[in-house]
Design a protein around this motif. Structure first.
Motif, PDB file in Angstrom:
ATOM      1  N   THR A 178       6.401   9.883 -12.618  1.00  0.00           N
ATOM      2  CA  THR A 178       7.792   9.582 -12.932  1.00  0.00           C
ATOM      3  C   THR A 178       8.665  10.552 -12.165  1.00  0.00           C
ATOM      4  O   THR A 178       8.337  11.736 -12.027  1.00  0.00           O
ATOM      5  CB  THR A 178       8.082   9.657 -14.447  1.00  0.00           C
ATOM      6  OG1 THR A 178       9.412   9.168 -14.701  1.00  0.00           O
ATOM      7  CG2 THR A 178       7.985  11.070 -14.982  1.00  0.00           C
ATOM      8  N   MET A 179       9.766  10.058 -11.612  1.00  0.00           N
ATOM      9  CA  MET A 179      10.689  10.874 -10.814  1.00  0.00           C
ATOM     10  C   MET A 179      12.003  10.967 -11.568  1.00  0.00           C
ATOM     11  O   MET A 179      12.739   9.981 -11.663  1.00  0.00           O
ATOM     12  CB  MET A 179      10.921  10.231  -9.449  1.00  0.00           C
ATOM     13  CG  MET A 179       9.664  10.028  -8.638  1.00  0.00           C
ATOM     14  SD  MET A 179       9.985   9.093  -7.117  1.00  0.00           S
ATOM     15  CE  MET A 179      10.052   7.408  -7.742  1.00  0.00           C
ATOM     16  N   ALA A 180      12.289  12.125 -12.133  1.00  0.00           N
ATOM     17  CA  ALA A 180      13.496  12.231 -12.955  1.00  0.00           C
ATOM     18  C   ALA A 180      13.867  13.693 -13.174  1.00  0.00           C
ATOM     19  O   ALA A 180      12.995  14.552 -13.318  1.00  0.00           O
ATOM     20  CB  ALA A 180      13.282  11.551 -14.302  1.00  0.00           C
ATOM     21  N   VAL A 195       6.429   5.176 -13.212  1.00  0.00           N
ATOM     22  CA  VAL A 195       7.073   4.829 -14.475  1.00  0.00           C
ATOM     23  C   VAL A 195       8.535   5.275 -14.445  1.00  0.00           C
ATOM     24  O   VAL A 195       8.829   6.407 -14.041  1.00  0.00           O
ATOM     25  CB  VAL A 195       6.352   5.515 -15.659  1.00  0.00           C
ATOM     26  CG1 VAL A 195       7.083   5.233 -16.964  1.00  0.00           C
ATOM     27  CG2 VAL A 195       4.909   5.031 -15.744  1.00  0.00           C
ATOM     28  N   VAL A 196       9.436   4.399 -14.849  1.00  0.00           N
ATOM     29  CA  VAL A 196      10.860   4.735 -14.948  1.00  0.00           C
ATOM     30  C   VAL A 196      11.272   4.511 -16.407  1.00  0.00           C
ATOM     31  O   VAL A 196      11.658   3.403 -16.792  1.00  0.00           O
ATOM     32  CB  VAL A 196      11.711   3.873 -13.997  1.00  0.00           C
ATOM     33  CG1 VAL A 196      13.184   4.298 -14.069  1.00  0.00           C
ATOM     34  CG2 VAL A 196      11.201   3.986 -12.567  1.00  0.00           C
ATOM     35  N   GLY A 231      18.946   2.524 -10.785  1.00  0.00           N
ATOM     36  CA  GLY A 231      17.503   2.717 -10.911  1.00  0.00           C
ATOM     37  C   GLY A 231      16.803   2.770  -9.572  1.00  0.00           C
ATOM     38  O   GLY A 231      15.848   2.030  -9.319  1.00  0.00           O
ATOM     39  N   LEU A 232      17.268   3.654  -8.695  1.00  0.00           N
ATOM     40  CA  LEU A 232      16.734   3.748  -7.338  1.00  0.00           C
ATOM     41  C   LEU A 232      15.229   4.048  -7.277  1.00  0.00           C
ATOM     42  O   LEU A 232      14.550   3.555  -6.371  1.00  0.00           O
ATOM     43  CB  LEU A 232      17.517   4.800  -6.555  1.00  0.00           C
ATOM     44  CG  LEU A 232      17.445   4.757  -5.032  1.00  0.00           C
ATOM     45  CD1 LEU A 232      17.789   3.369  -4.503  1.00  0.00           C
ATOM     46  CD2 LEU A 232      18.381   5.794  -4.432  1.00  0.00           C
ATOM     47  N   PRO A 233      14.654   4.847  -8.196  1.00  0.00           N
ATOM     48  CA  PRO A 233      13.205   5.095  -8.122  1.00  0.00           C
ATOM     49  C   PRO A 233      12.348   3.830  -8.147  1.00  0.00           C
ATOM     50  O   PRO A 233      11.245   3.815  -7.608  1.00  0.00           O
ATOM     51  CB  PRO A 233      12.945   5.960  -9.369  1.00  0.00           C
ATOM     52  CG  PRO A 233      14.211   6.697  -9.585  1.00  0.00           C
ATOM     53  CD  PRO A 233      15.285   5.696  -9.226  1.00  0.00           C
ATOM     54  N   VAL A 234      12.859   2.753  -8.735  1.00  0.00           N
ATOM     55  CA  VAL A 234      12.111   1.486  -8.720  1.00  0.00           C
ATOM     56  C   VAL A 234      11.973   0.981  -7.295  1.00  0.00           C
ATOM     57  O   VAL A 234      10.893   0.606  -6.836  1.00  0.00           O
ATOM     58  CB  VAL A 234      12.807   0.436  -9.608  1.00  0.00           C
ATOM     59  CG1 VAL A 234      12.072  -0.894  -9.530  1.00  0.00           C
ATOM     60  CG2 VAL A 234      12.889   0.917 -11.047  1.00  0.00           C
ATOM     61  N   LEU A 235      13.081   0.977  -6.558  1.00  0.00           N
ATOM     62  CA  LEU A 235      13.043   0.528  -5.163  1.00  0.00           C
ATOM     63  C   LEU A 235      12.202   1.457  -4.300  1.00  0.00           C
ATOM     64  O   LEU A 235      11.469   1.005  -3.415  1.00  0.00           O
ATOM     65  CB  LEU A 235      14.454   0.453  -4.584  1.00  0.00           C
ATOM     66  CG  LEU A 235      15.313  -0.758  -4.925  1.00  0.00           C
ATOM     67  CD1 LEU A 235      16.556  -0.776  -4.051  1.00  0.00           C
ATOM     68  CD2 LEU A 235      14.547  -2.044  -4.745  1.00  0.00           C
ATOM     69  N   ALA A 292      20.106   1.240  -1.595  1.00  0.00           N
ATOM     70  CA  ALA A 292      18.838   0.889  -0.955  1.00  0.00           C
ATOM     71  C   ALA A 292      17.965   2.124  -0.904  1.00  0.00           C
ATOM     72  O   ALA A 292      18.458   3.255  -0.908  1.00  0.00           O
ATOM     73  CB  ALA A 292      19.083   0.365   0.462  1.00  0.00           C
ATOM     74  N   ALA A 293      16.668   1.913  -0.852  1.00  0.00           N
ATOM     75  CA  ALA A 293      15.745   3.036  -0.726  1.00  0.00           C
ATOM     76  C   ALA A 293      15.893   3.653   0.662  1.00  0.00           C
ATOM     77  O   ALA A 293      16.110   2.947   1.652  1.00  0.00           O
ATOM     78  CB  ALA A 293      14.308   2.562  -0.930  1.00  0.00           C
ATOM     79  N   ASP A 294      15.793   4.973   0.722  1.00  0.00           N
ATOM     80  CA  ASP A 294      15.792   5.665   2.005  1.00  0.00           C
ATOM     81  C   ASP A 294      14.647   5.117   2.862  1.00  0.00           C
ATOM     82  O   ASP A 294      13.539   4.901   2.365  1.00  0.00           O
ATOM     83  CB  ASP A 294      15.596   7.169   1.760  1.00  0.00           C
ATOM     84  CG  ASP A 294      15.769   7.995   3.020  1.00  0.00           C
ATOM     85  OD1 ASP A 294      14.947   7.831   3.937  1.00  0.00           O
ATOM     86  OD2 ASP A 294      16.691   8.817   3.074  1.00  0.00           O
ATOM     87  N   PRO A 295      14.873   4.874   4.164  1.00  0.00           N
ATOM     88  CA  PRO A 295      13.820   4.317   5.022  1.00  0.00           C
ATOM     89  C   PRO A 295      12.538   5.151   5.056  1.00  0.00           C
ATOM     90  O   PRO A 295      11.468   4.619   5.391  1.00  0.00           O
ATOM     91  CB  PRO A 295      14.479   4.285   6.411  1.00  0.00           C
ATOM     92  CG  PRO A 295      15.941   4.210   6.131  1.00  0.00           C
ATOM     93  CD  PRO A 295      16.149   5.029   4.893  1.00  0.00           C
ATOM     94  N   ASP A 296      12.624   6.438   4.714  1.00  0.00           N
ATOM     95  CA  ASP A 296      11.422   7.271   4.711  1.00  0.00           C
ATOM     96  C   ASP A 296      10.446   6.863   3.605  1.00  0.00           C
ATOM     97  O   ASP A 296       9.264   7.196   3.672  1.00  0.00           O
ATOM     98  CB  ASP A 296      11.793   8.747   4.549  1.00  0.00           C
ATOM     99  CG  ASP A 296      12.421   9.316   5.809  1.00  0.00           C
ATOM    100  OD1 ASP A 296      12.296   8.675   6.877  1.00  0.00           O
ATOM    101  OD2 ASP A 296      13.045  10.387   5.737  1.00  0.00           O
TER     102      ASP A 296
END
Length: 299
Positions: free
Chosen positions: A202-204, A280-281, A289-293, A175-179
């Motif tokens: 993009t986060m990678a 973008v991922v 694929g957590l960056p999507v969430l 799950a995405a971090d609540p922050d």
């Protein structure tokens, strides 16, 4: 019961595996306190300040050998840790990232398998990395009393490769971090990093599997065809086999439109996601694929 985890991936500048471990421990610590269990975490001394306030039922045991210390760190993991767990009377050991101590029979062990990149895309890693991770994953799957996968996709891959392990696999979704949530964007942060709106993010980590070179080429083509004045922001630290990714914008004539922020602390990363017009991922392969969430959570 007493549970124990190897948390040495929690550190300053940690990767996704470190973040997974940190959030897992913070949640488990609360549950153990409620249910009168004890949690023992083995972590680097400097990680003590990274964990949120731990309840009394959680025992923090400092370990001075990081995962990246391939001689002393591996010796501690495979030789010292098993006897340490038995000495403390641990009932269950959980490794949150692929590796169980070799040959450990007690206590029962659980392992989290995040993906099978070394099996599916060996060309995106080094020869040593691929062989090491394939060996450790194979042993962990055989040894574990229970296996956690972070998605049904990874579970299906695991069962395809290890049919004998099907009965001991459970899917526990990330799950995405609540922050990561909608909020006001800090213009000061954007200005300090020479980021103008609108921008694509993009986060990678810089490594071949994240496909950053293709993403930058696609951005250059997007600008050429649409004439829209966007920036492209890459948030992440250096990995391996970077293949001149940082030089690519200049070669494509868009050096002034691409920003490499390097590794960012969570507060800055959340702010960056909130300010992006598009996330973008471009990865070739992900177990989850957590960056999507995280992007969706920020709106």
């Amino acid at each position: 019961m007493r549970f124990a985890l190897d948390c040495r991936r929690v550190m300053e500048g940690m990767s996704g595996l470190g973040s997974y471990t940190l959030n897992l421990v913070n949640a488990l610590a609360r549950q153990c306190q409620i249910q009168n269990h004890t949690l023992t975490i083995y972590a680097l001394p400097e990680a003590r300040s990274i964990f949120k306030e731990l309840p009394e039922s959680t025992e923090f045991v400092p370990v001075k050998y990081p995962v990246e210390d391939h001689i002393r760190g591996e010796f501690w993991k495979h030789v010292s840790l098993p006897s340490e767990l038995r000495r403390r009377g641990c009932d269950v050991f959980h490794d949150p990232a692929y590796q169980l101590p070799l040959g450990m029979k007690t206590p029962p062990a659980v392992v989290t398998i995040h993906d099978f990149a070394p099996f599916r895309y060996p060309e995106t890693n080094t020869w040593k990395y691929n062989n090491y991770w394939r060996f450790m994953t194979d042993r962990a799957v055989s040894q574990a009393s229970g296996i956690i996968t972070v998605s049904s996709f990874v579970r299906d891959e695991l069962v395809e490769m290890y049919p004998r392990a099907a009965d001991k696999v459970d899917v526990v979704l990330e799950a995405a971090d609540p922050d990561f949530s909608p909020g006001v964007v800090s213009d000061d942060f954007l200005k300090a990093n020479n980021i103008n709106t609108p921008f694509v993010l993009t986060m990678a980590k810089y490594e071949p599997r994240k496909n950053l070179a293709m993403a930058i080429k696609a951005f250059a083509e997007f600008r050429e065809k649409t004439h829209l004045d966007y920036q492209f922001v890459v948030a992440g630290g250096m990995g391996w086999k970077t293949g001149g990714v940082s030089d690519l914008p200049e070669a494509l004539g868009i050096a002034d439109k691409v920003v490499f922020t390097g590794y960012l602390e969570k507060t800055d990363l959340v702010n960056l996601v909130r300010g992006a017009q598009l996330v973008v991922v471009p990865s070739l392969y992900e177990g989850f694929g957590l960056p999507v969430l995280e992007a969706m959570a920020c709106g």
